[in-house]
Design an enzyme around this catalytic site. Structure first.
Site, PDB file in Angstrom:
ATOM      1  CG  HIS A   1       1.189  21.405  80.927  1.00  0.00           C
ATOM      2  ND1 HIS A   1       2.676  21.505  80.188  1.00  0.00           N
ATOM      3  CD2 HIS A   1       0.571  20.616  80.113  1.00  0.00           C
ATOM      4  CE1 HIS A   1       2.746  20.354  79.583  1.00  0.00           C
ATOM      5  NE2 HIS A   1       1.590  20.079  79.243  1.00  0.00           N
TER       6      HIS A   1
ATOM      7  CG  HIS B   1      -3.352  18.072  79.667  1.00  0.00           C
ATOM      8  ND1 HIS B   1      -3.373  18.527  78.417  1.00  0.00           N
ATOM      9  CD2 HIS B   1      -2.079  17.831  79.913  1.00  0.00           C
ATOM     10  CE1 HIS B   1      -1.923  18.344  77.672  1.00  0.00           C
ATOM     11  NE2 HIS B   1      -1.365  17.898  78.851  1.00  0.00           N
TER      12      HIS B   1
HETATM   13  P1  5GP Z   1       1.845  18.010  76.860  1.00  0.00           P
HETATM   14  O1  5GP Z   1       2.106  17.075  75.812  1.00  0.00           O
HETATM   15  O2  5GP Z   1       3.190  18.651  77.213  1.00  0.00           O
HETATM   16  O3  5GP Z   1       1.397  17.326  78.251  1.00  0.00           O
HETATM   17  O4  5GP Z   1       0.820  18.891  76.660  1.00  0.00           O
HETATM   18  C1  5GP Z   1       1.098  20.250  75.857  1.00  0.00           C
HETATM   19  C2  5GP Z   1      -0.270  20.687  75.362  1.00  0.00           C
HETATM   20  O5  5GP Z   1      -0.274  21.906  74.683  1.00  0.00           O
HETATM   21  C3  5GP Z   1      -0.964  19.736  74.124  1.00  0.00           C
HETATM   22  O6  5GP Z   1      -2.242  19.027  74.691  1.00  0.00           O
HETATM   23  C4  5GP Z   1      -1.064  20.818  73.067  1.00  0.00           C
HETATM   24  O7  5GP Z   1      -2.177  20.444  72.408  1.00  0.00           O
HETATM   25  C5  5GP Z   1      -1.126  22.110  73.654  1.00  0.00           C
HETATM   26  N1  5GP Z   1      -0.497  23.239  72.731  1.00  0.00           N
HETATM   27  C6  5GP Z   1       0.818  22.987  72.129  1.00  0.00           C
HETATM   28  N2  5GP Z   1       1.183  24.172  71.691  1.00  0.00           N
HETATM   29  C7  5GP Z   1       0.299  25.307  71.979  1.00  0.00           C
HETATM   30  C8  5GP Z   1      -0.035  26.635  71.917  1.00  0.00           C
HETATM   31  O8  5GP Z   1       0.714  27.361  71.332  1.00  0.00           O
HETATM   32  N3  5GP Z   1      -1.028  27.237  72.524  1.00  0.00           N
HETATM   33  C9  5GP Z   1      -1.967  26.352  73.469  1.00  0.00           C
HETATM   34  N4  5GP Z   1      -2.975  26.848  74.063  1.00  0.00           N
HETATM   35  N5  5GP Z   1      -1.855  24.976  73.589  1.00  0.00           N
HETATM   36  C10 5GP Z   1      -0.655  24.683  73.098  1.00  0.00           C
END
Ligand code: 5GP
Length: 145
Positions: A105, A107
């Protein structure tokens, strides 16, 4: 040491399968965008490919052919929707680098002059607020060039 494998029980895979809800912004054949539930700024959202990969490291390069145009589209719309001064595009690969959900993903984080970003994945935002913000970005998408 073998490379870590994609696991289909991650949260974003469940969102893609419709098993858990999200505040969706945009969807096409290859990509989906929705609000981050723990936003670091007003309008923080995510863009994911529908094809499975843990992150950028194991993704098929063709994934980015579809993904990056959606990232650009959503970045433009989010900036417009919230009158942001800039947009950060952030992407983490594996836990030591900050990744917490193991489906690739990007951001899209609107940035506002004089306002610091909140910490990553810490504080959940109210569902009504997220729904409203998703609607604002969907509206702004209509004016995307
Ligand atoms: P990462 O740390 O993997 O780059 O980002 C994961 C993102 O997913 C985080 O910013 C977190 O806030 C978001 N996130 C975690 N769980 C959920 C969820 O159940 N639904 C949504 N829409 N975002 C989530």
């Amino acid at each position: 040491m073998s490379a870590p494998q994609y696991e289909a029980d991650n949260i974003f895979a469940k969102i893609l399968r419709g098993e858990i809800p999200c505040h969706a912004i945009y969807e096409d054949e290859h990509t989906l965008s929705f609000m981050d539930i723990m936003p670091q700024s007003e309008g923080h959202c995510l863009v994911i490919p529908k094809v499975p990969s843990r992150n950028l490291l194991d993704a098929d390069p063709t994934t980015f052919m579809w993904l990056m145009p959606t990232v650009q589209k959503i970045a433009r719309a989010a900036k417009r929707a919230f009158h942001a001064h800039g947009v950060q595009i952030v992407q983490f690969n594996e836990a030591p680098a900050g990744q917490t959900v193991f489906h690739l993903h990007f951001h899209v984080i609107p940035v506002y002059e004089g306002t610091e970003l909140k910490l990553h994945a810490r504080e959940a935002q109210d569902g009504g607020h997220l729904a409203h913000n998703a609607e604002l970005i969907r509206e702004a998408l209509k004016f995307n060039s």
